[in-house]
Design an enzyme around this catalytic site. Sequence first.
Site, mmCIF file in Angstrom:
data_model
loop_
_atom_site.group_PDB
_atom_site.id
_atom_site.type_symbol
_atom_site.label_atom_id
_atom_site.label_comp_id
_atom_site.label_asym_id
_atom_site.label_seq_id
_atom_site.Cartn_x
_atom_site.Cartn_y
_atom_site.Cartn_z
ATOM 1 N N SER A 1 0.856 -1.175 0.000
ATOM 2 C CA SER A 1 0.000 0.000 0.000
ATOM 3 C C SER A 1 0.889 1.221 0.000
ATOM 4 O O SER A 1 2.002 1.186 0.527
ATOM 5 C CB SER A 1 -0.876 -0.014 1.255
ATOM 6 N N ARG B 1 -28.086 -4.657 -42.559
ATOM 7 C CA ARG B 1 -27.016 -4.086 -41.711
ATOM 8 C C ARG B 1 -27.674 -2.995 -40.874
ATOM 9 O O ARG B 1 -28.382 -2.155 -41.416
ATOM 10 C CB ARG B 1 -25.865 -3.488 -42.535
#
Lengths: 454, 454, 454, 454
Positions: free
Chosen positions: A277, A317
Site C-alpha cells: 500500500s 445491416r
Amino acid sequence: MSFSPLDSLVLGPLFRTDAMAEVFSDASLVRAMLRVETALARAQAAHGLAPAALGEALDRLAPETLDLAALGRATAVAGVPAIPFVKALQTLLPSDLEPFFHQGATTQDIVDGALVLQMREAFALLREDLAGVLDGLCALAIRTRDVPCAGRTYGQHAAPVTFGYKVAVWLAGIADEAVRLQPVREAALVASLGGPVGTLASLGEKGPAVLDAFARELGLRAPPIAWHTRRTAVTGTGLWLASLLAALGKMATDIVNLAATEVGEVAEPPMPGRGGSSAMPHKRNPVGATLILAAGDAAAGPAVTLLSAMQQAAHERPAGAWHAEWQALPLLFGLASGALAEARRLAVGLQVDEARMRANLEMTRGLLFADAASGVLAGTLGRAEAHARVERAAGLVREGGTNLLDVLLHLSDLPADVDRATLRGAFDLGPSIAAGARFVDRAVAAIRPLVASL
Amino acid sequence: MSFSPLDSLVLGPLFRTDAMAEVFSDASLVRAMLRVETALARAQAAHGLAPAALGEALDRLAPETLDLAALGRATAVAGVPAIPFVKALQTLLPSDLEPFFHQGATTQDIVDGALVLQMREAFALLREDLAGVLDGLCALAIRTRDVPCAGRTYGQHAAPVTFGYKVAVWLAGIADEAVRLQPVREAALVASLGGPVGTLASLGEKGPAVLDAFARELGLRAPPIAWHTRRTAVTGTGLWLASLLAALGKMATDIVNLAATEVGEVAEPPMPGRGGSSAMPHKRNPVGATLILAAGDAAAGPAVTLLSAMQQAAHERPAGAWHAEWQALPLLFGLASGALAEARRLAVGLQVDEARMRANLEMTRGLLFADAASGVLAGTLGRAEAHARVERAAGLVREGGTNLLDVLLHLSDLPADVDRATLRGAFDLGPSIAAGARFVDRAVAAIRPLVASL
Amino acid sequence: MSFSPLDSLVLGPLFRTDAMAEVFSDASLVRAMLRVETALARAQAAHGLAPAALGEALDRLAPETLDLAALGRATAVAGVPAIPFVKALQTLLPSDLEPFFHQGATTQDIVDGALVLQMREAFALLREDLAGVLDGLCALAIRTRDVPCAGRTYGQHAAPVTFGYKVAVWLAGIADEAVRLQPVREAALVASLGGPVGTLASLGEKGPAVLDAFARELGLRAPPIAWHTRRTAVTGTGLWLASLLAALGKMATDIVNLAATEVGEVAEPPMPGRGGSSAMPHKRNPVGATLILAAGDAAAGPAVTLLSAMQQAAHERPAGAWHAEWQALPLLFGLASGALAEARRLAVGLQVDEARMRANLEMTRGLLFADAASGVLAGTLGRAEAHARVERAAGLVREGGTNLLDVLLHLSDLPADVDRATLRGAFDLGPSIAAGARFVDRAVAAIRPLVASL
Amino acid sequence: MSFSPLDSLVLGPLFRTDAMAEVFSDASLVRAMLRVETALARAQAAHGLAPAALGEALDRLAPETLDLAALGRATAVAGVPAIPFVKALQTLLPSDLEPFFHQGATTQDIVDGALVLQMREAFALLREDLAGVLDGLCALAIRTRDVPCAGRTYGQHAAPVTFGYKVAVWLAGIADEAVRLQPVREAALVASLGGPVGTLASLGEKGPAVLDAFARELGLRAPPIAWHTRRTAVTGTGLWLASLLAALGKMATDIVNLAATEVGEVAEPPMPGRGGSSAMPHKRNPVGATLILAAGDAAAGPAVTLLSAMQQAAHERPAGAWHAEWQALPLLFGLASGALAEARRLAVGLQVDEARMRANLEMTRGLLFADAASGVLAGTLGRAEAHARVERAAGLVREGGTNLLDVLLHLSDLPADVDRATLRGAFDLGPSIAAGARFVDRAVAAIRPLVASL
C-alpha cells in the site's frame, strides 16, 4: 490515450496480457483486414474471377506502411474503417489489378473477417492459460484433498469440508466453461463474405463456391448464410467470456474471503512488490483476486451490449448495433486475458495455511458438528426434536458453554437410549475429511481428461 | 493498442472527440495525480504540517518526464498506479522535503482525486456541446413548428403532428438531462482525502481542516466524510451519462427511421465523404445517428458495472469493485463526447424534406384523420359505435377505397344527423398543425431559460 | 403464479412489503386507471367539453366489479390493457355520457397515468422507511462513535477506525440517495395527457388548458410537452431505485463481512426463527443483509432495461420499448420496499460486539499501527525509507515477532535520533478513535437536517 | 398482486403462455419440492438408509393441502422456503418415519432440485414452440425464396435480395440458438444433493451412491461435485434464454420495420381485435413483434443478475447471490414462453405483400443496382473510378434524374469500351433473385435436419 484502462500505458499491464494487447492492436487490425482481402483475391482467382497476380500483389503490401492516424481521420468521416482502408490500398495496386480488388465484398466482410482472425489468435492465448489454470487446480485439489477446513454458508461456519473440496468446486466451475471453449470457438471462427446485402449476387452462380474457397484460404468454416445481421457467434463468444470471468470470479471471491485477516487460511503467492500500500507498509493485499473480480464486474456490461446489438441487427445491416459490438467484444477478450493470467498464478502458487484452518475449525467449539450431532439424535428423537435440541444447545455454547458435545451430553433430559459413543463420534473430523476427499477424487477424475483434450 | 475503439488510432476519431481523449490520456492522468499531491502539500503547509517549499518543489516537477511504460510495469506488480507514482516522485524530491510528501494520504486519494480533476474538464466539454445541441434543437423546432408530418405509433401512421413537435420532444428529453448536469457535477466534484481508512487519523485534530484546505486548493467541495467506499457520486455521474446518451439515442432512433429510404423525411447534414459504402456508391447512410445509437447501446453496460461496484464497496476499500469503476466511467465520458458532437451536428444541420412529409401524409388516404373523424361521429353515435364504424371504413380504404372521408360519407347507414361539414372538417390538417405548434411554443418557452443558464 | 418471487405467495413476503404489494396489485392498477379517466372527465367538464355528470358517473363505478381475468384475456389480444378497459367501461356508462368518455386520450395516457398514481403511493412508502433507516443509523453512529474497530482494505486489516465511523459512511451513502428522493419524485409525478400522438389535437385550443386542469385534478405537475416517448422520468426513477439499493447494499456487504464467524463483530437483531438452517441447528445467518444484497443484485438488470427502452422510444410510441418498461419499474419498487424494511430493522437493532472488536484489533500484534509508525519514522528517515523499514518489521511480526512496536524498537539499526516515546505513541488507539469520532460528528451534523426535511 | 406483468391477471396473458405460468406457479413449486424429498427418501431406502415406507408416505401427501400463505409468512422469517416446508411436512409424517425425512439434505438441495424439475417442464414447452417457429420459417423461406425485395443497410436501400433470403437469415439465427437447446438442457438438468456444505458427509461412504440413485429417481444427471456455489448451469440456461430472445428479437425488429406504413411489405397475421388502438380506429399495430421486442429488451437485465450471482457465490453458500437468481431465471422462462408463442404465430401466418415489395424496389429509380453497375464499370475503369462515377450518377438521380441506368448511359464521358449491354444487364433483378434463392436453399438444407432432431 486511454478511455479503457486496458489500453493505458499506466494501467493496461494490470488488466491484460501483452500478448492479447498485441492481438487487438491497431496494427493487428490492419494486418488482419489485409489478410482478408488477400484471401478474397485468392479465392476469386481459384474460380477465374481475378488474376492470380492480385493475391501476390496484396501479399507484398506491408500493412505497417499505412498511416494509421490518417486512416482514423478518414474513418471518422466515412463511418467505417474499411472505406478508407480500401481506398488506401487501391492507390497502391497496379492499375490492371485494382479492378479485381475488394470484388463482391462489403465493408462488413472485411471488418468482421478481421475480427474473426483476431479472435482465433485470442482463443489460442486463452486456451493456454485456461489449461494452466485447470492443471494447477487439479494439482492443488489433490494436494489438499485431506486438509480439513471450515465450510461456510452465509459467511457463517456450517460444517467441515476439506480445502481440496473447495478447490475442486472452483475447478469444476471453471471446467464447465472450459468444455465450452471448443464449441464457442467453432461457432465463432466462421468466414464472412456476403457483399452488400449478404447474397454475393455480384459473383453470380460462383458465389457459394467462392465463399467456400475464401473460408478455406483463411482456415475458417463457411457459413450456411451470411451473418451480417445474425450475430449469434459474436454474442455467444462474448457471453462465454463473461461467464468464464464469472467462474474465475467465484474462485477469486473465495480467495479474498479466505485471505481476510481474521480468516487467514490462504495467501496469494508472494511476488516482490505486490500487495503493498502507498500508506500502509504492512499490507499483503490479494491483488490477483482483486484483478479477477474487477474483470468479472466489468464483464456483465459488454455482455448486455452484445445481447441488445443482436436483437437490433435490423435488415441487412443495422444503424448502430454493429458499431456497438466493437465497444464490447475486444474488451471482454482483454479482461479475460488478464484474469486468466492472474488465476493461473493463483492456481499454481496459492499458499495454504493448514494450521490456521485447524484453528478456525476449533473456534466455534463444536458447532461445526451440529448437523452431524443432530443426525445422530434424530435416530432416537426424531428429526424435528433433534434439530430443536441442538439449536438450544448451540445457543448455550454461544453464551459461554464449553463446547457442543459437552453441552449436549450434560443436558439433563438427554434420553438414555441415545448412544453416547455414537454422539461423540459425530464430533470426529474424519467423516467430513473422507467426504470431501471423495468428491475431490470424483471431480478430478471427471475433469482430468478434459484438460488433456482442451 | 486498442481493446476499446475509443482508444484506437483507427476507430477512435469515430467515437470520441479529440478534446475528451486529451482529458483521459495517460499524460493527463499523471499530471492530475501530481496536481493532487501538490494541493495536499500546500494544504498541509497552510496548517503548519509541511514546509511551503514542498508545494513549490512539486510545482516544478514536469510530469511528462515520468516514464509511463515503466510506471505501467510497476503498476502491474503493485496493483495500483499510485504506489509506483509516489515512489518515482520520492526519488525526485530533495531529501529534506520528501518526508512531508504524500503525508496522510492513501493511494485512493490520489487516484480518485485525479479522476475528479479529469471529470471537471470533461463536464466542461460536455456542457459546451450540450448547450449547442439544445440551441440547435430550439431553432429547428421553431423553424419547423408548422411543418405537418405524420405521427407514428408502433411504426404505423397514427395522426398528423408537425415536425417541429417531434423536434420539441427530442429537445425536452435532452433538456431533462441537461438540467441535471449542474447537480450531478456538483455531487461529483468533491475532494478525496481520507488516508488509509478514511479518517485522516495521522493528521490528528487538523484532519478536517486540512481536508477543507485541500479541497479549496483544488476548487472542489470537501465531503462530510470520506467517499472511498461511498460511491454515489461516481455511480451517479455514470448513470447520468448513460441516461444522457439514451436521450440523445431517442433523437437518433427517430432520425434513422425518418431517413429510411421509404420515409425519406430527413437527411443528415451533408459532409463530403460521409455516408457512403465501400461497395455501394449510391448510399447516404445516417452515420451521425448510427454513432449516437452505438454509443447509447454501449452505455448501459458500464452503468451496470458502476451500480454493482457501489454495492460491493466493502469495508474501507474493496477488493475489485474500485478497480472495476475504472473500466466504466472514462468510457462513458468518451462515448458521451462523441455522441454529443454528432448530435450537435445533427441539431444544427438536419435536412428536412417538407414535400416528402406532405406526400407521406397523403399516402394512407385519410386514415391519419381516423381519430378526428371518430371524435366527430362520437357526438352522434357514441364513442364505441363511432370507433367501430371508422374501423370498418378504414378496412375498406385499405382494400382499395378512395379515401376515408369518401368511404365514411358513402356508407349507406350514415345517420342523417351527422353533420357532413363537421365530418369534412375532421380531415383538415389545420388543427393538427396548430396543436403541434402550441406544444412547440410551450416546450421552447420552458427550456430556453435553461440553455442560457447551463 | 409467480415468475417473479415478489409475486409469489411463498416467496413474496421475503422480498417486498405488503403495503407495496397492495400498491402494485392488479386491483390498484385498475382503480388507478379509473381514477385517471375520472380526472379527465372532470378536467373536460371544467372546460365545457363534457357534462359534469360524466365525472360523477365514473366516480360511482366500482372498479372491483371488473372481471380481471377477462380483462387479461382481452389484453392478450389487444396488446394493451387500456383497450378492453375502455370497452368495459363504455358498456357501463349511460349512453348520453359515453360519447364524452376517454375523449382526447390514448391508451398510453391511461396506463402511464395509472403508473404515476401508483408511483406516488410507492414513493410515500419508501420515504417513511428511508427516514427510519437514516434515523436509526444516525443514532447507531453516535452510540458507537468511540468504539474502536479495525479498518480493513482489500479484506486486510489496515488501521483502526471506530465502528461509528463505519456506520456514518453507510449513513452518508444512503443520505446521498435520500436527498434525491424529492427531485426524482417531482420529476416522476407528472400527468400524461397527449392523445394519439401527444399533441391533444382533438381538444383544439383548449388542449393545454385541459392538460393543466387534468394535472391539477390528480395533484400532479403538467408537462411542457407529452412524455409518451420522452422517458426521462421513468428511467430516472428506476435508476434512482437501483442506486438506492446499491447504497443499502454497501451496508449489507459490510454487515455480512462483519458477521462472518471469524470476525463476529456484529450480529443481526434477533428474531425468533430467523437465521436458522434446515440442516444446521446452530446457524445464525445474516438474513436481512442477504435479502438486501439479493435485491441489489437484481436491480441493475431492470435499470438496463429502462435505459434501453428510453433510447428506443421511436416516433410517437414505440413497438416494444414501452412494454419493456412494465417489466422493470414495478420490480424495482418492490425490491426497494423489501430492502428498505430490512435495512430499517438492521439500522435500529444491529448488535455490536465491542469486545470482539477489541480482540480483533489486537490480533495482528500492532500491524494496524504500521501507517502511524511509518509516519513517525518518516520525520527522521524520510518517507520512503520509513515505509521500507516498517514493511520489513511487519514481515518479522508475521513470522512470529512479538509485536510491531517491539520489533521496530529492537531492530539493531534504529537511528538514535528517532524519539522512542513518539514511536510508542504511534501505537495508541486514542488518535484513531478521535479521528473516527470527528467524522461521525461531521457527517451526522450534515445529514440530520435532511432527515427532518425528507 | 403483480410486480412483474408476467404474474398479473391483467397483463400476464400478454407476455407468457398459460402452460409456462402453470410450471412456475406456487403450487408447482411446492409439488416439485415434495417430489425432491420423495426421491431422496427412495434413494436412501435403496441404500438401506431409510425405510421404504417413507417414500410411500411422502407419495401420499397432497401438496395442495399446504397453506401457501402461511408458508410465505414463515419463509419471510426463515429466509428460505425449505425450512417452513420441511417443518410442515414433519408434522404430517408418522413419527417412526420422520427421523429419516430430509436426511442428509439441505435447504438448497430442495429448492434447487425443485427448480430443476420446473426447468425440465419449461424446456419441453419451449422446445415445442421452437420447433414450430423453425418449421414455419423454413416453409416461409421456401415459399418466398424468389420474391424480390429491397435489401437495406442503415435503413437505406442497398441492393435487391429476396424476401425468402431475409426469412432464411431469421431462421438461421434462431436455429443457432436451437442447436444449443440440447446441451444447455443437459447441463441444466442435474440433480442437487450435497447436504449442508456439499460433501454429503452425513451419508458417509454411501454419499456418492445415494446421490447417483437420487438423480436416477428424478431422471436427472448426477453431478461430479455439488453445484451449490458452482452456478454454471443456471447462468448458462439464463444466458441461452436471453440469447434466444435476442434471436427472436432480430426477426421482430425486421417485422416492425417492414410493417411500417411507408414500407408496408409485411403485416402480422390478422387476429380479430388485435392491433387496434383505444383512440385510433384504423390502426394495425404489429402487436406480436412488439411483445417479442419487449421480452428481448427485458431479458438482458436478468442475464446480468445471473452473471453477477455466479461470481459472488461465496464459500459453500452465499449471502445474497443465490436469492438473486430467483429474481432472474423464472422471468426469463416466462418471457421466452410468450415470445416464442408470438414468433410461432408470425412464422406461420406472416402476410407478405409482393406487390408492395416490387413497388419499393422501383422507388429509387435504379439506385439499388448501383453496386452491380459499379462492378461492370470497374472492369473498364478500375474499381475506384467506377465507384466514384456511380456515386456521381446516383447524386444526379436523387436530384431528379430519370434513373441510374439512363444517367450512366448519358454521362458524356462514358468510355466507348464500356459494353452497354453488360451495363444494362446490371439492372436486371434476375441475378439478385437467384443469389437470394441460392442461400435460402443452402440454409434450409443445413437447418431442416436440426428441426427433426430437436
